[in-house]
Enzyme design. Structure first.
Site, PDB file in Angstrom:
ATOM      1  N   ASP A  79     -42.084 -28.044 -21.589  1.00 48.04           N
ATOM      2  CA  ASP A  79     -43.379 -27.489 -22.098  1.00 48.04           C
ATOM      3  C   ASP A  79     -44.220 -28.263 -23.565  1.00 48.04           C
ATOM      4  O   ASP A  79     -43.402 -28.921 -24.098  1.00 48.04           O
ATOM      5  CB  ASP A  79     -43.182 -26.134 -22.729  1.00 48.04           C
ATOM      6  CG  ASP A  79     -43.888 -25.404 -23.244  1.00 48.04           C
ATOM      7  OD1 ASP A  79     -45.371 -25.963 -23.447  1.00 48.04           O
ATOM      8  OD2 ASP A  79     -44.062 -24.420 -23.060  1.00 48.04           O
ATOM      9  N   HIS A  80     -45.604 -28.892 -22.281  1.00 51.08           N
ATOM     10  CA  HIS A  80     -45.852 -30.326 -23.402  1.00 51.08           C
ATOM     11  C   HIS A  80     -47.004 -28.986 -24.851  1.00 51.08           C
ATOM     12  O   HIS A  80     -47.049 -30.049 -25.755  1.00 51.08           O
ATOM     13  CB  HIS A  80     -47.286 -30.382 -22.637  1.00 51.08           C
ATOM     14  CG  HIS A  80     -47.270 -31.806 -23.124  1.00 51.08           C
ATOM     15  ND1 HIS A  80     -47.090 -32.054 -24.441  1.00 51.08           N
ATOM     16  CD2 HIS A  80     -48.271 -32.635 -22.748  1.00 51.08           C
ATOM     17  CE1 HIS A  80     -47.157 -33.659 -24.750  1.00 51.08           C
ATOM     18  NE2 HIS A  80     -48.118 -34.278 -23.426  1.00 51.08           N
ATOM     19  N   ARG A  81     -46.495 -27.545 -25.125  1.00 52.34           N
ATOM     20  CA  ARG A  81     -46.637 -27.263 -26.415  1.00 52.34           C
ATOM     21  C   ARG A  81     -45.584 -27.702 -27.574  1.00 52.34           C
ATOM     22  O   ARG A  81     -45.487 -27.729 -28.406  1.00 52.34           O
ATOM     23  CB  ARG A  81     -46.893 -26.178 -26.203  1.00 52.34           C
ATOM     24  CG  ARG A  81     -47.551 -25.417 -24.966  1.00 52.34           C
ATOM     25  CD  ARG A  81     -48.159 -24.210 -25.220  1.00 52.34           C
ATOM     26  NE  ARG A  81     -46.383 -23.447 -24.614  1.00 52.34           N
ATOM     27  CZ  ARG A  81     -46.010 -22.441 -24.568  1.00 52.34           C
ATOM     28  NH1 ARG A  81     -46.471 -21.399 -25.163  1.00 52.34           N
ATOM     29  NH2 ARG A  81     -44.772 -21.811 -24.281  1.00 52.34           N
ATOM     30  N   PRO A 103     -47.921 -25.404 -21.022  1.00 53.49           N
ATOM     31  CA  PRO A 103     -48.354 -26.778 -19.881  1.00 53.49           C
ATOM     32  C   PRO A 103     -47.994 -28.071 -19.660  1.00 53.49           C
ATOM     33  O   PRO A 103     -46.376 -27.961 -20.629  1.00 53.49           O
ATOM     34  CB  PRO A 103     -48.875 -27.950 -20.926  1.00 53.49           C
ATOM     35  CG  PRO A 103     -49.230 -26.735 -22.009  1.00 53.49           C
ATOM     36  CD  PRO A 103     -48.456 -25.070 -21.492  1.00 53.49           C
ATOM     37  N   ILE A 137     -42.738 -30.440 -26.843  1.00 53.22           N
ATOM     38  CA  ILE A 137     -42.534 -31.167 -26.782  1.00 53.22           C
ATOM     39  C   ILE A 137     -43.424 -32.442 -26.009  1.00 53.22           C
ATOM     40  O   ILE A 137     -44.115 -31.853 -25.573  1.00 53.22           O
ATOM     41  CB  ILE A 137     -40.999 -31.188 -25.347  1.00 53.22           C
ATOM     42  CG1 ILE A 137     -40.165 -30.522 -25.873  1.00 53.22           C
ATOM     43  CG2 ILE A 137     -40.747 -32.941 -25.192  1.00 53.22           C
ATOM     44  CD1 ILE A 137     -38.676 -30.251 -25.455  1.00 53.22           C
TER      45      ILE A 137
END
Length: 456
Positions: free
Chosen positions: A426-428, A255, A430
């Site tokens: 990468d929102h997983r 994501p 950061i």
């Protein structure tokens, strides 16, 4: 006796390529590990060393041929074979044990296939058709070999069982799409797996997700555009297809969110231009070289950006080296050579590496290893234009920095040169606050160009 040297497995992502040049001729003597052809793959040029030593009796490929792993390249009369042949001629012949008829029939197609010469100069539009024919032949051969239906697979495959019945093209597609072939095999018991099985597996899984999430969009088939006017169908290059596949994997897995900011590079640009006026004997000092050096400063202060996520192990892999990828626009598409150990290099050294890598990429001399091992990527489209954009992560990295054209902005009685920065992450791994802090560190480094020049 002559032996055939065939294209070996050159790496996990190299299954085929185009012969760029042939380095030996009939009558030449080759030594073990001597390079015999240059092979151009999807993104890199590789030297292919021969594993045999002896005299070349036949060259089975030509410049421009597309060959696959296992295709014959040379026939070589190997060292010591003459003496062995003479000794064999003096020995009495012993009849070979006769093969069973079924075994003979099964081996004949394989023998004929290994003896066929490499097909010359295949037209690009025929490649997909030939791949489909190859898959069909594999399926037909599999059906012929199967005398009776084998017992059904157990839900879990044991380690000692026979390998999965799938060819290289199928395995490559599954690897690129992140599909577990064991799951595909369980969904298609007693069948030889083909790319169609993999695609159908992915389609069914997406359909299941769409059912579970009714708001999901299902892509409909394309209409026949020729109904409304003249069209052309242009086959995509291998580089374009591989890039699309990698981007699809990155978009599906991670994501992604983009944080945008601006840096005041008025002083930096002044120093860069002043240096450029007297740098005839030095590499071109580009803005990208300064940006890469500034990224190292930010990566050291924010180590999560210099990492990869191992979801299977539920671990974050922090890397203590700084190999920065720099996107290069070429006639084959976008290539990303890697500048290694940027933390221990000066801005000038990084500029020299950038210049060399860009020339090699555009001259089709880039090696596969030159584009591996990156920890973070920079893509600068400022020379073309634009104000902001959303770069896609170069998976399995967790962040990428996009840069567009700097513009002058009024500031009281002066005008400042402002550089747009687009940081996708990468929102997983950061979150938004992390990205804002990283961007702030990066901006501070760019606004202190003397420190970057003095750093090493």
């Amino acid at each position: 006796m002559a032996q055939q040297f065939k294209l070996p497995n050159l790496g996990e992502e190299v299954d085929e390529g185009d012969v760029l040049s042939v380095l030996v001729s009939v009558g030449d003597t080759v030594s073990a590990d001597q390079n015999v052809i240059e092979l151009e793959t999807d993104k890199a040029t590789l030297d292919v060393p021969c594993s045999l030593a002896g005299k070349v009796t036949e060259v089975l490929v030509s410049e421009g041929d597309r060959i696959k792993v296992g295709d014959p390249i040379l026939s070589v009369d190997t060292d010591g074979q003459v003496e062995a042949t003479e000794q064999k001629a003096q020995e009495p012949e012993h009849p070979k044990p006769k093969r069973e008829p079924e075994e003979q029939e099964r081996r004949e197609p394989e023998k004929r296939k290994s003896e066929e010469p490499v097909q010359r100069k295949r037209a690009p539009q025929k490649v997909e058709q030939e791949e489909e024919e190859e898959v069909a032949e594999e399926q037909e051969e599999f059906e012929e070999q199967r005398e009776a239906p084998p017992p059904k697979r157990e839900p879990q495959r044991e380690a000692e069982e026979e390998p999965l019945p799938a060819g290289p093209a199928t395995r490559r597609l599954a690897r690129e799409l992140g599909v577990d072939l064991d799951e595909v095999a369980r969904a298609n018991p007693d069948e030889r797996l083909t790319p169609d099985h993999v695609k159908r597996f992915v389609h069914d899984r997406l359909a299941a997700q769409a059912t579970a999430h009714p708001g999901a969009v299902r892509v409909p088939p394309l209409p026949d555009f020729s109904r409304w006017g003249l069209i052309d169908r242009v086959p995509r290059s291998a580089t374009a297809k591989r890039t699309a596949e990698r981007m699809s994997v990155a978009w599906r897995v991670a994501p992604q969110v983009t944080h945008c900011d601006r840096a005041d590079i008025t002083l930096l640009e002044s120093i860069r231009e002043r240096y450029a006026d007297r740098s005839d004997d030095h590499p071109k000092l580009t803005l990208t070289a300064f940006i890469i050096k500034a990224c190292v400063t930010a990566l050291k202060e924010h180590p999560k950006f210099n990492a990869s996520l191992d979801e299977a192990a539920d671990e974050l892999i922090l890397k203590h080296y700084y190999h920065i990828g720099a996107a290069v626009d070429t006639d084959r598409g976008l290539l990303v050579p890697v500048i290694r150990d940027c933390d221990s290099k000066t801005v000038l050294q990084i500029a020299a590496d950038l210049q060399e890598m860009a020339e090699r990429a555009r001259g089709r001399k880039i090696k596969l290893e030159d584009m591996q091992g990156g920890t973070f990527t920079v893509t600068n489209v400022g020379g073309i234009g634009g104000t902001m954009f959303t770069p896609i992560i170069n998976y399995p990295e967790v962040a990428i920095l996009g840069v567009t054209a700097a513009t002058e902005q009024p500031d009281d009685d002066t005008r400042r040169l402002m550089l747009p920065l687009c940081l996708t992450f990468d929102h997983r791994v950061i979150n938004g606050a992390d990205a804002a802090r990283f961007a702030r560190t990066l901006i501070e480094a760019l606004e202190d160009p003397e420190a970057l020049l003095l750093g090493g």
